[in-house]
Write a protein that holds these residues in place. Structure first.
Motif, short mmCIF file in Angstrom:
data_model
loop_
_atom_site.label_atom_id
_atom_site.label_comp_id
_atom_site.label_asym_id
_atom_site.label_seq_id
_atom_site.Cartn_x
_atom_site.Cartn_y
_atom_site.Cartn_z
N ASP A 238 -28.55 -28.99 12.15
CA ASP A 238 -29.05 -30.51 12.40
C ASP A 238 -28.73 -31.29 13.59
N LYS A 239 -27.48 -30.90 14.24
CA LYS A 239 -27.20 -31.69 15.14
C LYS A 239 -27.88 -31.14 16.57
N ILE A 240 -28.13 -29.92 16.56
CA ILE A 240 -28.80 -29.56 17.96
C ILE A 240 -30.14 -29.99 17.66
N PHE A 241 -30.80 -30.01 16.38
CA PHE A 241 -32.26 -30.53 16.56
C PHE A 241 -32.40 -32.15 16.68
N ARG A 242 -31.11 -32.72 16.71
CA ARG A 242 -31.27 -34.19 16.54
C ARG A 242 -30.96 -34.32 18.18
N GLU A 243 -29.81 -33.62 18.86
CA GLU A 243 -29.48 -33.89 20.09
C GLU A 243 -30.24 -33.29 21.21
N ASP A 244 -31.05 -32.06 20.70
CA ASP A 244 -31.72 -31.52 21.80
C ASP A 244 -33.37 -31.62 21.50
N ALA A 245 -33.71 -32.67 20.92
CA ALA A 245 -35.09 -32.99 20.46
C ALA A 245 -36.10 -32.69 21.75
N ASP A 246 -35.53 -32.83 22.73
CA ASP A 246 -36.26 -32.81 24.06
C ASP A 246 -36.65 -31.30 24.60
N MET A 247 -35.82 -30.47 23.84
CA MET A 247 -36.19 -29.04 24.18
C MET A 247 -37.35 -28.44 23.18
#
Length: 320
Positions: A238-247
């Motif tokens: 969940d965190k990586i999808f939220r924080e790295d949405a620009d990827m």
């Protein structure tokens, strides 16, 4: 519990080494000694006892070295302990060690030399050799440092590249930029930090092994709580999808799928955890439905029918 602090005499050491510990009286002495015996001696060693109830404090207190700072605190978790040490660290470089692992004698010397010769990198890591509880080398268990440069995609989900915490050295200003460890995380907190660092900085790799990583009853998969592991995976994804949405979204979904697959297959090797293992494999397929066949093959003949039955209804719904 009151703090018990011994301060070193040197004002600005080159390196701050951080060891959090909790009930590791069997290993903490060896860990500390491996730091104090380094060929490179310009460092401070910050040991944070995170509320141990065994003889850890007594063992640490036996060391007489003005480079050692010893702090005792109420139990707050290893990420909180590390962050407290980071806040007080004065070194140009920051390094870490877990209290059941050890450094090889030239670890700091090799890494400082590498960092000085590569001023453009923010962090570097090395290879590491695994040992058993008694310190015997596990010949076929080694982490190899190979990937370097802009390696966000290799490390974001810890596969294909796993960076082990004790092998890392980084510049202090990197932590000032990206922040410290996520104190809500009981697992993957180191991978989460490498992910954030690798988005902003180039990472160096030194193939030479500099650490011995200990495998023992307290840190094997079978002694962990499967529900906590599953919750930790969900939090991290969940965190990586939220924080790295620009990827790239396809990369994120594939990475999440492989992370769930890795632990799902590992859970399937523990008979009592098969239900939780299948639940993780279902999550893997949710993120990447096309991978159901590969997951079934990797699971092996013994679990193939079970896996297909568990996934078939959901898969038919998604592909209808």
């Amino acid at each position: 519990m009151s703090d018990d602090i011994s301060q070193p005499t040197k004002a600005n050491p080159a390196i701050s080494i951080i060891i959090p510990t909790y009930n590791r009286s069997a290993f903490i002495g060896e860990a500390i000694d491996s730091v104090l015996q380094q060929t490179f001696g310009d460092f401070e060693l910050i040991v944070i006892d995170d509320g141990s109830t065994d003889e850890t404090g007594e063992i640490v207190g036996r060391f007489e070295d003005n480079r050692l700072i010893f702090i005792q605190q109420e139990n707050a978790g290893r990420s909180a302990a590390r962050n407290r040490a980071i806040a007080m660290a004065r070194g140009k470089y920051i390094a870490f060690l877990d209290s059941d692992d050890t450094y090889l004698r030239d670890k700091l010397e090799r890494q400082v030399d590498f960092m000085e010769r590569h001023p453009g990198i923010g962090m570097m890591y090395t290879s590491a050799q695994c040992i058993d509880a008694d310190g015997n080398i596990l010949k076929n268990h080694i982490y190899v440092a190979a990937a370097s440069g802009q390696i966000y995609r290799q490390v974001a989900f810890f596969r294909p590249v796993t960076i082990t915490l004790p092998t890392v050295m980084l510049r202090r200003e990197v932590l000032d930029t990206v922040g410290g460890f996520d104190e809500k995380m009981e697992r993957f907190e180191d991978t989460d930090l490498w992910r954030r660092i690798s988005k902003r900085y180039e990472v160096g790799a030194l193939a030479y092994p500099t650490c011995l990583l200990r495998t023992h009853d307290d840190n094997t998969l079978r002694t962990q709580n499967p529900v906590k592991i599953a919750n930790a995976i969900e939090y991290y994804v969940d965190k990586i999808f939220r924080e790295d949405a620009d990827m790239d979204s396809d990369f994120l979904r594939e990475g999440a799928s492989r992370l769930y697959e890795y632990y799902g297959l590992a859970f399937m090797t523990v008979p009592a955890w098969r239900r939780q293992g299948l639940a993780l494999l279902r999550k893997s397929v949710e993120f990447s439905p096309k991978r159901v066949g590969a997951i079934a093959v990797t699971a092996g003949i013994a679990t193939l029918r079970t896996l297909k039955n568990a996934l078939s209804k959901q898969f038919r719904t998604k592909t209808a």
